[in-house]
Design an enzyme around this catalytic site. Structure first.
Site, mmCIF file in Angstrom:
data_model
loop_
_atom_site.group_PDB
_atom_site.id
_atom_site.type_symbol
_atom_site.label_atom_id
_atom_site.label_comp_id
_atom_site.label_asym_id
_atom_site.label_seq_id
_atom_site.Cartn_x
_atom_site.Cartn_y
_atom_site.Cartn_z
ATOM 1 N N CYS A 111 -2.793 0.157 -4.601
ATOM 2 C CA CYS A 111 -3.835 0.691 -3.709
ATOM 3 C C CYS A 111 -3.757 0.122 -2.293
ATOM 4 O O CYS A 111 -4.451 0.590 -1.397
ATOM 5 C CB CYS A 111 -5.217 0.434 -4.313
ATOM 6 S SG CYS A 111 -5.323 1.007 -6.008
ATOM 7 N N HIS A 247 -10.334 1.437 1.052
ATOM 8 C CA HIS A 247 -9.825 2.084 -0.157
ATOM 9 C C HIS A 247 -11.017 2.569 -0.982
ATOM 10 O O HIS A 247 -11.995 1.847 -1.175
ATOM 11 C CB HIS A 247 -8.981 1.080 -0.952
ATOM 12 C CG HIS A 247 -8.628 1.567 -2.312
ATOM 13 N ND1 HIS A 247 -8.099 2.819 -2.535
ATOM 14 C CD2 HIS A 247 -8.754 0.997 -3.531
ATOM 15 C CE1 HIS A 247 -7.902 2.980 -3.822
ATOM 16 N NE2 HIS A 247 -8.297 1.898 -4.460
ATOM 17 N N ASN A 277 -10.609 7.690 -7.062
ATOM 18 C CA ASN A 277 -9.700 6.664 -6.542
ATOM 19 C C ASN A 277 -8.278 7.223 -6.566
ATOM 20 O O ASN A 277 -7.765 7.562 -7.630
ATOM 21 C CB ASN A 277 -9.829 5.430 -7.450
ATOM 22 C CG ASN A 277 -8.886 4.298 -7.075
ATOM 23 O OD1 ASN A 277 -7.934 4.488 -6.331
ATOM 24 N ND2 ASN A 277 -9.153 3.127 -7.625
HETATM 25 N N1 COA Z 1 -18.370 7.234 -20.057
HETATM 26 C C1 COA Z 1 -19.318 6.706 -20.843
HETATM 27 N N2 COA Z 1 -19.279 5.436 -21.287
HETATM 28 C C2 COA Z 1 -18.242 4.675 -20.910
HETATM 29 C C3 COA Z 1 -17.205 5.176 -20.075
HETATM 30 C C4 COA Z 1 -17.300 6.515 -19.657
HETATM 31 N N3 COA Z 1 -16.382 7.089 -18.869
HETATM 32 N N4 COA Z 1 -16.313 4.191 -19.867
HETATM 33 C C5 COA Z 1 -16.748 3.108 -20.523
HETATM 34 N N5 COA Z 1 -17.902 3.398 -21.157
HETATM 35 C C6 COA Z 1 -18.733 2.526 -21.995
HETATM 36 C C7 COA Z 1 -17.936 1.390 -22.605
HETATM 37 O O1 COA Z 1 -17.326 1.809 -23.814
HETATM 38 C C8 COA Z 1 -19.006 0.363 -22.829
HETATM 39 O O2 COA Z 1 -19.722 0.704 -23.989
HETATM 40 P P1 COA Z 1 -20.239 -0.443 -25.022
HETATM 41 O O3 COA Z 1 -21.175 -1.288 -24.200
HETATM 42 O O4 COA Z 1 -20.878 0.346 -26.079
HETATM 43 O O5 COA Z 1 -18.987 -1.166 -25.431
HETATM 44 C C9 COA Z 1 -19.949 0.550 -21.652
HETATM 45 O O6 COA Z 1 -19.698 1.875 -21.137
HETATM 46 C C10 COA Z 1 -19.766 -0.464 -20.553
HETATM 47 O O7 COA Z 1 -18.387 -0.539 -20.258
HETATM 48 P P2 COA Z 1 -17.851 -1.545 -19.186
HETATM 49 O O8 COA Z 1 -16.379 -1.356 -19.026
HETATM 50 O O9 COA Z 1 -18.369 -2.940 -19.495
HETATM 51 O O10 COA Z 1 -18.613 -0.998 -17.898
HETATM 52 P P3 COA Z 1 -18.812 -1.659 -16.474
HETATM 53 O O11 COA Z 1 -20.247 -1.825 -16.258
HETATM 54 O O12 COA Z 1 -17.895 -2.825 -16.229
HETATM 55 O O13 COA Z 1 -18.306 -0.493 -15.526
HETATM 56 C C11 COA Z 1 -16.398 0.166 -14.213
HETATM 57 C C12 COA Z 1 -16.957 -0.079 -15.614
HETATM 58 C C13 COA Z 1 -14.945 0.565 -14.382
HETATM 59 C C14 COA Z 1 -17.183 1.298 -13.564
HETATM 60 C C15 COA Z 1 -16.544 -1.137 -13.372
HETATM 61 O O14 COA Z 1 -16.072 -2.251 -14.099
HETATM 62 C C16 COA Z 1 -15.798 -1.038 -12.086
HETATM 63 O O15 COA Z 1 -16.126 -0.267 -11.242
HETATM 64 N N6 COA Z 1 -14.758 -1.876 -11.894
HETATM 65 C C17 COA Z 1 -13.879 -1.769 -10.743
HETATM 66 C C18 COA Z 1 -12.771 -0.844 -11.114
HETATM 67 C C19 COA Z 1 -11.973 -0.380 -9.944
HETATM 68 O O16 COA Z 1 -12.512 0.001 -8.947
HETATM 69 N N7 COA Z 1 -10.656 -0.404 -10.120
HETATM 70 C C20 COA Z 1 -9.723 0.056 -9.162
HETATM 71 C C21 COA Z 1 -9.576 -0.920 -8.064
HETATM 72 S S1 COA Z 1 -8.260 -0.429 -7.068
#
Ligand code: COA
Length: 320
Positions: A111, A247, A277
């Site tokens: 990225c 980004h 993204n």
């Molecule tokens: N739809 C519904 N539920 C979902 C899901 C989706 N698309 N993806 C994950 N879940 C569920 C998970 O299974 C989990 O369920 P559980 O609690 O029953 O196990 C729950 O949602 C929470 O998942 P988690 O991964 O802990 O969520 P989070 O609060 O960390 O949010 C992101 C996830 C990815 C949105 C967040 O971590 C984030 O934005 N991170 C940065 C990622 C990023 O920008 N990466 C690229 C950088 S270049």
């Protein structure tokens, strides 16, 4: 000698896939995706590929800059999803647009790819090796997503953005870039398996995996830090900056960066709601949107910043 942006362009695939569309094929919802990320829809390729989108974006940037393909000395594409291992996407673009005088190669900084490509061109220009460069960030991320992993596939999209840069008396005023390979596996995609006669392994396809919370923590600390560093280098403050073109990973990351910098969110243009993204393509696509809306005047200062896989990060402060 500095490096000025003299033209921009972008290309998005035609097909729009909304969060509701995704909720029909996997266990997710518009509420989950938009409340956690700000993403409402993304574009996914059907007939397009990384090279075809790059070529379109490049031609738009060439038109905007008012130059000819023969004027280009260097083409660098930031991508981790080229269509071929070789030739590079940059060589495919060179052939398609007729940039007969250009050296061409790809860089992979995920990225941060567009920032690293731009800074590499800047070094060539400062060294007097070239005068005019075409810089592209382009990705077909949909081909490296695990479409059974709702935690990652809903976040990403496909597209390309381009800029023409040229030696000038103003332009890039400062740059910062860095990497921390010790955290690389928090956002990873393994390449193909080796099947040489000495290696026994099952043929498997590998897809992107991510530790979302670790990447989130990295982004919200590293991005404000590198923006402060780059502004210090240029003897500027956040108040001197018209737009922070970041980004487009997640709206919460951008809001947190704005808060940590004590800058109004109004100075942070957004495109992730429509495109998700797009890794190396996010920054040049947004730069083109801001440019084509006529929001930039000569002399305006902008900061561009990329961060992600590697882990890598970078920022430039640019006088328009
Ligand atoms: N739809 C519904 N539920 C979902 C899901 C989706 N698309 N993806 C994950 N879940 C569920 C998970 O299974 C989990 O369920 P559980 O609690 O029953 O196990 C729950 O949602 C929470 O998942 P988690 O991964 O802990 O969520 P989070 O609060 O960390 O949010 C992101 C996830 C990815 C949105 C967040 O971590 C984030 O934005 N991170 C940065 C990622 C990023 O920008 N990466 C690229 C950088 S270049």
């Amino acid at each position: 000698m500095r490096t000025r942006v003299i033209g921009t362009g972008r290309c998005l695939p035609e097909t729009v896939v909304t969060n509701d569309d995704l909720s029909k094929i996997m266990d997710t919802s518009d509420e989950w995706i938009s409340s956690r990320t700000g993403i409402k829809e993304r574009r996914l390729v059907k007939t397009e590929n990384t090279a075809s989108m790059s070529v379109y974006a490049a031609q738009e940037a060439i038109k905007d800059a008012g130059i000819q393909p023969e004027d280009i000395d260097l083409i660098i594409v930031g991508t981790l999803t080229g269509d071929y291992v070789t030739p590079s996407t940059a060589c495919e673009v060179q052939a398609a647009i007729g940039a007969v005088h250009a050296m061409a190669f790809d860089v992979n900084a995920a990225c941060t790819g567009f920032i690293v490509a731009l800074n590499t061109a800047h070094m060539y220009i400062q060294a007097g090796i070239c005068r005019t460069a075409l810089i592209i960030g382009a990705e077909t991320l949909s081909k490296i997503m695990d479409w059974d992993d709702r935690g990652t596939c809903v976040l990403f999209g496909d597209g390309a953005g381009a800029a023409i840069v040229q030696s000038a008396d103003t332009g890039i005023l400062g740059l910062v870039q860095g990497a921390d390979g010790t955290k690389g596996m928090s956002l990873a995609c393994q390449d193909r398996d080796n099947h040489n006669p000495l290696v026994q392994s099952d043929r498997q396809l590998h897809y992107t995996s991510m530790n979302g919370q670790e990447v989130y923590k990295f982004a919200v600390t590293k991005v404000p830090e590198c923006i402060h560093q780059v502004l210090d280098q240029a003897n500027l403050t956040t108040e001197d900056v018209k737009y922070f073109i970041l980004h487009q990973a997640n709206i919460r990351i951008i809001q947190s960066v704005a808060k940590r910098l004590k800058v109004s969110e109004d100075k942070f243009p957004i495109s992730l709601d429509h495109y998700g993204n797009i890794s190396a393509a996010s920054v040049p696509i947004l730069l083109d949107e801001v440019n084509k809306k006529g929001l930039l005047q000569r002399g305006d200062k902008i900061v561009i910043s990329g961060f992600g896989g590697g882990l890598t990060w970078g920022a430039d402060v640019i006088e328009w």
